[in-house]
Scaffold this motif. Structure first.
Motif, PDB file in Angstrom:
ATOM      1  N   GLY A  18      50.801 -35.037  32.619  1.00  0.00           N
ATOM      2  CA  GLY A  18      50.255 -36.150  31.864  1.00  0.00           C
ATOM      3  C   GLY A  18      48.816 -36.442  32.215  1.00  0.00           C
ATOM      4  N   THR A  19      48.321 -37.551  31.710  1.00  0.00           N
ATOM      5  CA  THR A  19      46.972 -38.014  32.031  1.00  0.00           C
ATOM      6  C   THR A  19      46.929 -39.518  31.824  1.00  0.00           C
ATOM      7  N   VAL A  28      40.959 -41.723  20.551  1.00  0.00           N
ATOM      8  CA  VAL A  28      40.952 -40.839  21.723  1.00  0.00           C
ATOM      9  C   VAL A  28      42.381 -40.618  22.225  1.00  0.00           C
ATOM     10  N   ALA A  29      43.184 -41.681  22.198  1.00  0.00           N
ATOM     11  CA  ALA A  29      44.584 -41.550  22.616  1.00  0.00           C
ATOM     12  C   ALA A  29      45.315 -40.544  21.735  1.00  0.00           C
ATOM     13  N   ALA A  40      51.478 -39.702  28.920  1.00  0.00           N
ATOM     14  CA  ALA A  40      50.222 -40.353  29.306  1.00  0.00           C
ATOM     15  C   ALA A  40      50.479 -41.811  29.626  1.00  0.00           C
ATOM     16  N   VAL A  41      49.683 -42.333  30.532  1.00  0.00           N
ATOM     17  CA  VAL A  41      49.737 -43.747  30.881  1.00  0.00           C
ATOM     18  C   VAL A  41      48.668 -44.500  30.107  1.00  0.00           C
ATOM     19  N   LEU A  42      49.087 -45.481  29.335  1.00  0.00           N
ATOM     20  CA  LEU A  42      48.146 -46.411  28.703  1.00  0.00           C
ATOM     21  C   LEU A  42      47.881 -47.494  29.733  1.00  0.00           C
ATOM     22  N   SER A 234      41.848 -38.483  33.557  1.00  0.00           N
ATOM     23  CA  SER A 234      41.978 -39.492  32.500  1.00  0.00           C
ATOM     24  C   SER A 234      41.153 -39.033  31.305  1.00  0.00           C
ATOM     25  N   ASP A 235      41.341 -39.708  30.186  1.00  0.00           N
ATOM     26  CA  ASP A 235      40.545 -39.354  29.008  1.00  0.00           C
ATOM     27  C   ASP A 235      39.055 -39.493  29.296  1.00  0.00           C
ATOM     28  N   LEU A 236      38.655 -40.587  29.947  1.00  0.00           N
ATOM     29  CA  LEU A 236      37.245 -40.781  30.268  1.00  0.00           C
ATOM     30  C   LEU A 236      36.761 -39.770  31.304  1.00  0.00           C
TER      31      LEU A 236
END
Length: 268
Positions: A18-19, A28-29, A40-42, A234-236
């Motif tokens: 995951g991320t 982006v999500a 993934a974790v929000l 993470s996405d960022l």
């Protein structure tokens, strides 16, 4: 069955990857979901994500195969009630230190008499009342992951894992390393040793345990140690890594001779 629990059972010997979603962006999500991550974790703890953005990201992710986990900012039944009404089915609780705190976390995700979740028949979780018997069946589909983020919490691992309704544990290497006097050294040998011991203790209990690494190399170490589910960056973080690599390559002497694909063929 809870979607995250189903993911773990279906994964077998291959820990789901995951991320973290920290951008607060539904677009982006959604793109992250299509990239191939399993879960993934929000993140509502260390990002600007608010309730409406949680709703929008859950909506976006419903078009992908990626399983969402919502991390609330704190072990607060009011926050939990709101993310569950928004449609979250698995909640991650930060900084759980003992069995009592784990018990409170589980209770926040359950309707009475098993818990203290506030009742609403008109929420996104119930498809605005269109799901038959949602309130009667919701408790059975809820998932709870508690984070152990200090050496003190690791000492309480068996007690925390033994709380009915705790579906998995998650070690936060950053805060754990800080609690051990190794701030910013998540890969310090003492930290890695304690994490490896935690994995063995969870294996003995039959309780899934996960963690996160900043890069594929550290995640590979965690997988080798036996973690049941892992996250990378993470996405960022992934965006910044790619952006900085591109800038560095273009600022390297001689980079002006690098040939690139015509922008007219890329749809930019």
């Amino acid at each position: 069955m809870n979607p995250f629990s189903h993911l773990l059972k279906a994964a077998g010997a291959h820990p789901p990857v995951g991320t973290w979603i920290m951008s607060a962006s539904p677009l982006v999500a959604e793109a992250t979901g299509h990239a191939g991550f399993d879960w993934a974790v929000l993140d509502m703890e260390h990002s600007p994500v608010d309730m409406m953005e949680v709703v929008q990201m859950l909506q976006a992710l419903s078009a992908t195969k990626m399983v969402p986990v919502v991390r609330v900012a704190w072990n607060d039944p009011v926050l939990v009630k709101r993310v569950l009404d928004a449609g979250a089915t698995t909640v991650m609780f930060p900084f759980v230190q003992n069995a009592d705190e784990a018990t409170r976390a589980v209770a926040a995700t359950r309707y009475p008499p098993q818990g203290v979740r506030g009742l609403s028949t008109m929420s996104r979780a119930s498809r605005f009342g269109a799901v038959p018997n949602y309130v009667a069946n919701a408790n059975k589909s809820m998932g709870v992951i508690v984070q152990l983020e200090s050496a003190q919490a690791i000492k309480q691992l068996e007690a925390i894992a033994g709380v009915e309704g705790v579906d998995g544990l998650f070690i936060g290497p950053g805060d754990l390393s800080a609690s051990m006097g190794h701030v910013g050294q998540s890969s310090h040998p003492a930290v890695m040793d304690l994490m490896s011991q935690a994995v063995l203790r969870c294996k003995a209990l039959g309780k899934p345990i996960g963690t996160i690494g900043g890069d594929p190399e550290s995640v590979a170490q965690y997988r080798a140690a036996g973690f049941d589910f892992v996250a990378v960056g993470s996405d960022l973080g992934l965006f910044m890594q790619g952006a900085r690599s591109a800038i560095a390559a273009l600022r390297t002497p001689g980079s002006e001779h690098v040939h690139s694909v015509s922008s007219g063929t890329r749809g930019y």
